[in-house]
Design an enzyme around this catalytic site. Structure first.
Site, PDB file in Angstrom:
ATOM      1  N   HIS A 102      -5.109  -9.761 -11.874  1.00 57.25           N
ATOM      2  CA  HIS A 102      -6.034  -9.151 -12.834  1.00 57.25           C
ATOM      3  C   HIS A 102      -7.297  -8.688 -12.132  1.00 57.25           C
ATOM      4  CE1 HIS A 102      -6.805 -13.480 -12.681  1.00 57.25           C
ATOM      5  NE2 HIS A 102      -8.078 -13.181 -12.853  1.00 57.25           N
ATOM      6  N   HIS A 104     -11.383  -7.942 -12.665  1.00 56.51           N
ATOM      7  CA  HIS A 104     -12.546  -8.221 -13.513  1.00 56.51           C
ATOM      8  C   HIS A 104     -13.461  -6.990 -13.523  1.00 56.51           C
ATOM      9  CE1 HIS A 104     -12.299 -12.764 -13.604  1.00 56.51           C
ATOM     10  NE2 HIS A 104     -11.557 -12.538 -12.535  1.00 56.51           N
TER      11      HIS A 104
HETATM   12  P1  AMP Z   1      -9.677 -15.721 -12.010  1.00 56.95           P
HETATM   13  O1  AMP Z   1     -10.520 -16.858 -11.561  1.00 56.95           O
HETATM   14  O2  AMP Z   1      -9.954 -14.433 -11.314  1.00 56.95           O
HETATM   15  O3  AMP Z   1      -8.217 -16.098 -12.006  1.00 56.95           O
HETATM   16  O4  AMP Z   1     -10.136 -15.437 -13.483  1.00 56.95           O
HETATM   17  C1  AMP Z   1      -9.471 -15.841 -14.623  1.00 56.95           C
HETATM   18  C2  AMP Z   1     -10.349 -15.425 -15.759  1.00 56.95           C
HETATM   19  O5  AMP Z   1      -9.563 -15.499 -16.932  1.00 56.95           O
HETATM   20  C3  AMP Z   1     -11.586 -16.309 -15.978  1.00 56.95           C
HETATM   21  O6  AMP Z   1     -12.744 -15.489 -15.915  1.00 56.95           O
HETATM   22  C4  AMP Z   1     -11.361 -16.908 -17.355  1.00 56.95           C
HETATM   23  O7  AMP Z   1     -12.549 -16.982 -18.086  1.00 56.95           O
HETATM   24  C5  AMP Z   1     -10.388 -15.922 -17.978  1.00 56.95           C
HETATM   25  N1  AMP Z   1      -9.477 -16.469 -18.997  1.00 56.95           N
HETATM   26  C6  AMP Z   1      -8.797 -17.628 -18.959  1.00 56.95           C
HETATM   27  N2  AMP Z   1      -8.024 -17.751 -20.053  1.00 56.95           N
HETATM   28  C7  AMP Z   1      -8.206 -16.620 -20.790  1.00 56.95           C
HETATM   29  C8  AMP Z   1      -7.691 -16.140 -22.019  1.00 56.95           C
HETATM   30  N3  AMP Z   1      -6.828 -16.847 -22.749  1.00 56.95           N
HETATM   31  N4  AMP Z   1      -8.105 -14.936 -22.469  1.00 56.95           N
HETATM   32  C9  AMP Z   1      -9.002 -14.205 -21.754  1.00 56.95           C
HETATM   33  N5  AMP Z   1      -9.527 -14.606 -20.586  1.00 56.95           N
HETATM   34  C10 AMP Z   1      -9.142 -15.796 -20.102  1.00 56.95           C
END
Ligand code: AMP
Length: 138
Positions: A102, A104
């Site tokens: 993903h 950001h």
């Molecule tokens: P990463 O550390 O790059 O893997 O980021 C994962 C991101 O996903 C974090 O910023 C979380 O806040 C976000 N996240 C986790 N669960 C969900 C969810 N159910 N819906 C939307 N964002 C999420």
């Protein structure tokens, strides 16, 4: 480690978990981060079972980039940030916590410090209203 199809973004892509969706097309979905680092923090997720940059097919990488650009313009129009961070983590040592690729998109407002990554849950009503404000500028 093999891709875990029970990760939270895989569930969102399959419609098994809710999200505050801003945009979708055949290859990608964009939705609000539930623990945003700032107002308008959006995630762009490919509809491909890839954990990280090493696994993701180049075609999907291109599609994620196109959607990221589209959403970046919409966020700028909708929320008028003074800056915008686009970033992506690969592996837990790099800060990855959800093991589906993903991107950001994180707005910055006049030098105000953003919250920490994954720090605090935002109210669903607020996420939904920001999602709609951004979607209206697409
Ligand atoms: P990463 O550390 O790059 O893997 O980021 C994962 C991101 O996903 C974090 O910023 C979380 O806040 C976000 N996240 C986790 N669960 C969900 C969810 N159910 N819906 C939307 N964002 C999420």
């Amino acid at each position: 480690m093999p891709y875990d199809s029970e990760n939270v973004f895989a569930k969102i892509l399959r419609g098994e978990m809710p999200c505050h969706k801003v945009y979708e097309n055949e290859s990608t979905v964009a939705f609000m981060d539930i623990m945003p680092m700032s107002d308008g923090h959006v995630l762009v997720v490919p509809r491909s079972p890839a954990e990280n940059i090493f696994d993701l097919d180049e075609e999907y990488l291109k599609e994620v980039t196109k959607t990221t650009k589209l959403l970046s313009h919409a966020i700028k129009k909708a929320l008028d940030p003074s800056g915008l961070i686009v970033k992506q983590f690969n592996g837990s040592d790099a800060g990855q916590t959800v093991f589906h690729y993903h991107m950001h998109i994180i707005p910055v407002y006049n030098g105000a410090p953003n919250k920490n990554h994954g720090y605090e849950m935002e109210k669903p009503e607020r996420l939904e209203s920001i999602a709609q404000i951004i979607a209206a500028k697409l």
